[in-house]
Design a protein around this motif. Structure first.
Motif, short mmCIF file in Angstrom:
data_model
loop_
_atom_site.label_atom_id
_atom_site.label_comp_id
_atom_site.label_asym_id
_atom_site.label_seq_id
_atom_site.Cartn_x
_atom_site.Cartn_y
_atom_site.Cartn_z
N GLY A 190 0.81 -1.22 0.00
CA GLY A 190 0.00 0.00 0.00
C GLY A 190 0.84 1.26 0.00
O GLY A 190 0.52 2.23 -0.69
N SER A 191 1.93 1.26 0.76
CA SER A 191 2.81 2.44 0.80
C SER A 191 3.45 2.68 -0.56
O SER A 191 3.57 3.83 -1.02
CB SER A 191 3.89 2.26 1.88
OG SER A 191 3.31 2.14 3.16
N LEU A 197 0.90 4.05 -2.90
CA LEU A 197 0.65 5.46 -2.61
C LEU A 197 1.75 6.34 -3.20
O LEU A 197 1.48 7.41 -3.76
CB LEU A 197 0.55 5.67 -1.10
CG LEU A 197 0.33 7.11 -0.63
CD1 LEU A 197 -0.98 7.66 -1.19
CD2 LEU A 197 0.32 7.19 0.89
N TYR A 210 1.51 13.61 3.61
CA TYR A 210 0.92 12.35 4.10
C TYR A 210 1.60 11.89 5.38
O TYR A 210 0.95 11.40 6.31
CB TYR A 210 1.04 11.27 3.02
CG TYR A 210 0.89 9.86 3.52
CD1 TYR A 210 -0.35 9.35 3.85
CD2 TYR A 210 2.00 9.03 3.68
CE1 TYR A 210 -0.49 8.04 4.32
CE2 TYR A 210 1.88 7.73 4.15
CZ TYR A 210 0.63 7.24 4.46
OH TYR A 210 0.49 5.96 4.94
N SER A 247 0.40 11.16 9.62
CA SER A 247 0.62 9.75 9.97
C SER A 247 1.40 9.63 11.28
O SER A 247 1.15 8.73 12.08
CB SER A 247 1.37 9.04 8.85
OG SER A 247 0.61 8.99 7.67
N VAL A 303 -8.67 6.82 9.29
CA VAL A 303 -8.51 6.75 7.83
C VAL A 303 -7.05 6.53 7.45
O VAL A 303 -6.75 6.01 6.37
CB VAL A 303 -9.05 8.04 7.18
CG1 VAL A 303 -8.90 8.00 5.67
CG2 VAL A 303 -10.52 8.24 7.55
N PRO A 321 -3.66 4.75 7.18
CA PRO A 321 -3.27 3.33 7.27
C PRO A 321 -2.22 3.05 8.33
O PRO A 321 -2.19 1.94 8.89
CB PRO A 321 -2.72 3.02 5.86
CG PRO A 321 -2.42 4.35 5.25
CD PRO A 321 -3.39 5.31 5.84
N LEU A 356 -6.25 -2.33 6.13
CA LEU A 356 -5.03 -2.26 5.31
C LEU A 356 -5.29 -2.81 3.92
O LEU A 356 -4.78 -2.26 2.92
CB LEU A 356 -3.91 -3.05 5.98
CG LEU A 356 -3.34 -2.45 7.27
CD1 LEU A 356 -2.31 -3.39 7.89
CD2 LEU A 356 -2.71 -1.08 7.00
N PHE A 390 -7.06 -0.18 1.98
CA PHE A 390 -6.09 0.85 1.60
C PHE A 390 -5.32 0.44 0.35
O PHE A 390 -5.16 1.23 -0.59
CB PHE A 390 -5.14 1.07 2.78
CG PHE A 390 -3.88 1.82 2.45
CD1 PHE A 390 -3.92 3.12 1.96
CD2 PHE A 390 -2.64 1.22 2.63
CE1 PHE A 390 -2.75 3.80 1.66
CE2 PHE A 390 -1.47 1.90 2.35
CZ PHE A 390 -1.52 3.19 1.85
N VAL A 402 -5.89 2.58 -3.21
CA VAL A 402 -4.74 3.34 -3.71
C VAL A 402 -4.23 2.73 -5.02
O VAL A 402 -3.86 3.46 -5.96
CB VAL A 402 -3.62 3.38 -2.65
CG1 VAL A 402 -2.37 4.02 -3.22
CG2 VAL A 402 -4.09 4.15 -1.43
#
Length: 377
Positions: free
Chosen positions: A275-276, A279, A300, A304, A327, A329, A357, A360, A364
């Motif tokens: 996911g990272s 993104l 972002y 976080s 919201v 992650p 997760l 997410f 994304v």
């Protein structure tokens, strides 16, 4: 060499202001980041949380038990959100993280109070984050002295002048010594992966756009998802190596307990890494330069760090800040990491965080693929 000309200076100033209006993303970041920092530090950060969710297991229905629950509520540190029917149910609530405190009032409590026979109640605290429970635990020390003052009359009141009518036994679970590094070091895994993977991917893809090599990829028959998988796969390995290294150092240098929960941890790490990276890829499709990519990545990363429960207690934040944090992650990833390492949680305890997760990753990735063909527009 001519003298200073204010006309030329003003011309350069006008040119710079026009450039700022063209670079709208950078201009917006310059204005928004200070405002966000002010709002977060001023309104959302609270190092002494109150109204912590608490469950009670009352094995007797007596006025003494009701007075204790009322006294805990009046302290403003405890909000009773559930009533357990068995010790196993109470244990499951605190293990899953549904509640911060669990109060057990034994079945012989009233009889022991009446006889002056060392009556006790048990308060279990989820001490994975010592700063979240410190104030509430300190408030428990004053509970026995006055909470039963209206219930103890006559001889009972006279006897209570020498000793408190009962004792509060506090059990700090998962981190009994209140070691801060047990909470901070596992949380660093989420922050480090975010800092490196999101920014690394965003800068890498944006660099190709600036150098013109992205045009070559766009001219090939490659599908957007194929390009995305091919570019991100090497960074998945980088993220896994970082994770293993951080876990080893956490154990060797800081003696962070490894309670188990490895299936959930492995799945959570994999989802968070993918996911990272997705993104970062999405940011690269929006940013026009590496500077913009770095600014957007920081946009972002800042919330976080502040709203995920990494630096400050999550339950100490106001409701609107907690809603934003849910919201993010990183919030769910930190719960998976801390739950696995400190509590030994299984998949049945972590399914909500893992589902968040997974959502997410899917959202994304879909946005990144949808925007990929327009990267050079």
């Amino acid at each position: 060499m001519t003298g200073l000309s204010w006309t030329r200076v003003i011309a350069v100033m006008v040119k710079e202001f026009k450039q700022l209006t063209r670079d709208r993303i950078t201009y917006a970041m310059m204005l928004l980041i200070p405002v966000i920092q002010l709002a977060l530090f001023g309104y959302a950060i609270n190092t002494e949380p109150r109204h912590l969710p608490t469950a009670v297991l009352a094995l007797e229905d007596s006025r003494y038990a009701r007075s204790i629950v009322a006294g805990l509520k009046n302290s403003l540190y405890f909000d009773f959100v559930a009533q357990a029917r068995s010790p196993a149910e109470l244990d499951a609530m605190i293990r899953r993280g549904d509640v911060q405190f669990a109060v057990t009032i034994p079945g012989d409590f009233s009889r022991r109070v009446a006889r002056g026979d060392a009556a006790q109640i048990l308060v279990e605290a989820d001490a994975t984050d010592p700063s979240a429970t410190g104030g509430a635990v300190a408030a428990l020390a004053a509970l026995p002295d006055g909470v039963l003052a209206q219930d103890l009359k006559g001889a009972l009141a006279a006897r209570g002048q020498d000793l408190p009518p009962f004792e509060v036994v506090v059990h700090r679970r998962y981190n009994p010594e209140a070691v801060t590094s047990y909470n901070i070091v596992p949380g660093l895994l989420g922050v480090i992966l975010s800092l490196t993977l999101v920014m690394m991917t965003a800068l890498s893809v944006t660099r190709e756009t600036e150098r013109g090599t992205m045009e070559t990829l766009l001219a090939t028959p490659l599908e957007p998802l194929e390009v995305m998988i091919g570019k991100l796969a090497p960074y998945v390995l980088v993220g896994l190596i970082q994770t293993v290294l951080i876990l080893i150092l956490s154990k060797v240098l800081f003696q962070v307990p490894m309670a188990g929960g490895w299936p959930g941890l492995v799945l959570g790490v994999t989802l968070f890494i993918v996911g990272s990276l997705a993104l970062g890829f999405l940011i690269s499709t929006v940013a026009r330069s590496q500077l913009q990519a770095m600014q957007m990545s920081f946009f972002y990363i800042l919330p976080s760090i502040l709203l995920s429960g990494f630096m400050f207690p999550f339950r100490g934040m106001p409701g609107w800040a907690q809603a934003i944090g849910e919201v993010i992650p990183v919030t769910h990833f930190l719960r998976v990491v801390r739950g696995s390492l400190l509590k030994g949680q299984g998949l049945e305890d972590q399914w909500r965080e893992l589902a968040a997760l997974l959502a997410f990753v899917l959202v994304v990735t879909a946005l990144a693929v949808a925007r990929y063909r327009r990267t050079l527009d």
